[in-house]
Every structure is written in C-alpha cells, then in structure tokens.
Design a protein around this motif. Sequence first.
Motif, PDB file in Angstrom:
ATOM      1  N   GLY A  20      -0.340  -6.775  12.098  1.00  0.00           N
ATOM      2  CA  GLY A  20       0.103  -5.388  12.144  1.00  0.00           C
ATOM      3  C   GLY A  20       0.596  -4.808  10.842  1.00  0.00           C
ATOM      4  N   ARG A  21       0.584  -5.575   9.758  1.00  0.00           N
ATOM      5  CA  ARG A  21       0.936  -4.995   8.455  1.00  0.00           C
ATOM      6  C   ARG A  21      -0.235  -4.132   7.992  1.00  0.00           C
ATOM      7  N   MET A  22       0.034  -2.889   7.714  1.00  0.00           N
ATOM      8  CA  MET A  22      -1.015  -1.972   7.283  1.00  0.00           C
ATOM      9  C   MET A  22      -1.319  -2.181   5.808  1.00  0.00           C
ATOM     10  N   GLU A  23      -2.604  -2.154   5.487  1.00  0.00           N
ATOM     11  CA  GLU A  23      -3.065  -2.268   4.106  1.00  0.00           C
ATOM     12  C   GLU A  23      -3.710  -0.947   3.717  1.00  0.00           C
ATOM     13  N   PHE A  24      -3.035  -0.222   2.843  1.00  0.00           N
ATOM     14  CA  PHE A  24      -3.492   1.097   2.430  1.00  0.00           C
ATOM     15  C   PHE A  24      -4.478   0.970   1.272  1.00  0.00           C
ATOM     16  N   THR A  25      -5.387   1.929   1.186  1.00  0.00           N
ATOM     17  CA  THR A  25      -6.403   1.936   0.139  1.00  0.00           C
ATOM     18  C   THR A  25      -6.216   3.179  -0.727  1.00  0.00           C
ATOM     19  N   SER A  26      -7.150   3.428  -1.622  1.00  0.00           N
ATOM     20  CA  SER A  26      -7.070   4.606  -2.492  1.00  0.00           C
ATOM     21  C   SER A  26      -7.279   5.908  -1.720  1.00  0.00           C
ATOM     22  N   ASP A  27      -7.865   5.826  -0.553  1.00  0.00           N
ATOM     23  CA  ASP A  27      -8.074   6.988   0.316  1.00  0.00           C
ATOM     24  C   ASP A  27      -7.058   6.922   1.454  1.00  0.00           C
ATOM     25  N   PRO A  28      -6.193   7.916   1.601  1.00  0.00           N
ATOM     26  CA  PRO A  28      -5.155   7.842   2.634  1.00  0.00           C
ATOM     27  C   PRO A  28      -5.707   7.761   4.058  1.00  0.00           C
ATOM     28  N   ARG A  29      -6.961   8.104   4.257  1.00  0.00           N
ATOM     29  CA  ARG A  29      -7.554   8.039   5.593  1.00  0.00           C
ATOM     30  C   ARG A  29      -7.994   6.630   5.961  1.00  0.00           C
ATOM     31  N   ILE A  30      -8.262   5.781   4.967  1.00  0.00           N
ATOM     32  CA  ILE A  30      -8.815   4.451   5.224  1.00  0.00           C
ATOM     33  C   ILE A  30      -7.715   3.401   5.104  1.00  0.00           C
ATOM     34  N   ILE A  31      -7.421   2.749   6.231  1.00  0.00           N
ATOM     35  CA  ILE A  31      -6.372   1.732   6.309  1.00  0.00           C
ATOM     36  C   ILE A  31      -6.946   0.529   7.049  1.00  0.00           C
ATOM     37  N   TYR A  32      -6.543  -0.657   6.620  1.00  0.00           N
ATOM     38  CA  TYR A  32      -6.961  -1.903   7.277  1.00  0.00           C
ATOM     39  C   TYR A  32      -5.740  -2.608   7.840  1.00  0.00           C
ATOM     40  N   THR A  33      -5.944  -3.405   8.867  1.00  0.00           N
ATOM     41  CA  THR A  33      -4.889  -4.255   9.424  1.00  0.00           C
ATOM     42  C   THR A  33      -5.534  -5.357  10.256  1.00  0.00           C
ATOM     43  N   LEU A  34      -4.724  -6.276  10.730  1.00  0.00           N
ATOM     44  CA  LEU A  34      -5.185  -7.270  11.693  1.00  0.00           C
ATOM     45  C   LEU A  34      -4.683  -6.874  13.070  1.00  0.00           C
ATOM     46  N   GLY A  35      -5.577  -6.900  14.031  1.00  0.00           N
ATOM     47  CA  GLY A  35      -5.216  -6.651  15.410  1.00  0.00           C
ATOM     48  C   GLY A  35      -5.308  -7.936  16.211  1.00  0.00           C
ATOM     49  N   LEU A  36      -4.797  -7.907  17.406  1.00  0.00           N
ATOM     50  CA  LEU A  36      -4.783  -9.073  18.286  1.00  0.00           C
ATOM     51  C   LEU A  36      -5.876  -8.934  19.332  1.00  0.00           C
ATOM     52  N   VAL A  37      -6.777  -9.925  19.387  1.00  0.00           N
ATOM     53  CA  VAL A  37      -7.824  -9.972  20.411  1.00  0.00           C
ATOM     54  C   VAL A  37      -7.899 -11.405  20.924  1.00  0.00           C
ATOM     55  N   ASN A  38      -7.673 -11.585  22.218  1.00  0.00           N
ATOM     56  CA  ASN A  38      -7.726 -12.927  22.822  1.00  0.00           C
ATOM     57  C   ASN A  38      -6.876 -13.942  22.061  1.00  0.00           C
ATOM     58  N   ASP A  39      -5.668 -13.566  21.715  1.00  0.00           N
ATOM     59  CA  ASP A  39      -4.707 -14.422  21.009  1.00  0.00           C
ATOM     60  C   ASP A  39      -5.126 -14.790  19.592  1.00  0.00           C
TER      61      ASP A  39
END
Length: 163
Positions: free
Chosen positions: A85-104
């Motif tokens: 859940g830590r957000m990783e911001f990029t040079s474009d404020p619209r584009i953000i990456y993170t890790l989500g939880l799927v099946n543990d």
Amino acid sequence: MLGRSLRLMLPLFVLSILPLRSQPAVWNSVGIGGGGALFNPSISPHKVDEIFVSCDMTEIFHTTNFGRQWSTLDFRQIETTGAYGRMEFTSDPRIIYTLGLVNDGGVPYQTNDRGVTWNPIPSDPTAGDAWNLVADPNRTDRIVVSDYSTLFLSTDAGASWSQ
C-alpha cells in the motif's frame, strides 16, 4: 453487620453504574480507520495536500485536502494490508504505482487518474508474490518489483520485465 454490608455494597453499586454513564449518546466520526492499524502514509510530491494511507483491514484511504475529508478506494479495484500500500509517485501526478493484495500475495497495480481507478499490471513477473515495488520519480514507465529472491525491472510501465 448491616453497616458493614452497606459499606461494601455501595462502592460496588457505584462502580457498576459508572460505565453506563460514560457511553456517548451519539457517535461522531473523528477520522479515518475502522479499528485497524494505519501504514505507509504516502504524500504526493505534486500536491502536498494529497495523501494515501493503507490499513491492515484492506482499505486504502485517500485525501486531497490534507485530511479534512477522506475517501476509501474502491475495494473491488484494490485491497491492501499493512505490508503493502505504499504509493510510488512518478513524474506525472496521474500515474501512481503500488502493491495490492490478491489471494494473500502482493500484485503490482497502476492508476492513470490519480487513484480514482486501479488495475493490476497484467504481466506481473512475480505471479502474485511481489514483496516490494519502487517507481522512478522522474519517469512514468520505469518500475522495479521484487519477490522473495529476485529483482525485476520494467522500462515500459510493466509491459515487459528483465531480471
């Protein structure tokens, strides 16, 4: 004898009714959370009033006014735990990456609209076992994902990966 019993009973009676008087008549929301612990506060470098916070109860909370109002990201699109859940911001404020939880397990996710909608990156090199994700803050397409023992680099927003 009656006096001694009364002296013992009176304090017990008072102590037994005190909790009844201490309960609030009305509940007011005082902020985010639902009883879980909050993790990974992520402040946007593009707009300091925008913050994401993950919770061990699978929610991700989002504010665009420095916490005066919070919303919860749609759980049908993305869930998390304290480990992710830590957000990783990029040079474009619209584009953000993170890790989500799927099946543990951890799965890389991306948003292209400042967190309104989220989608898993289809070519996850860890097959749902990601442990960490880092995005290049100066680009939108370079991300690093790791599982327990391997680092994977993508220079095309997750379309392909190298070790």
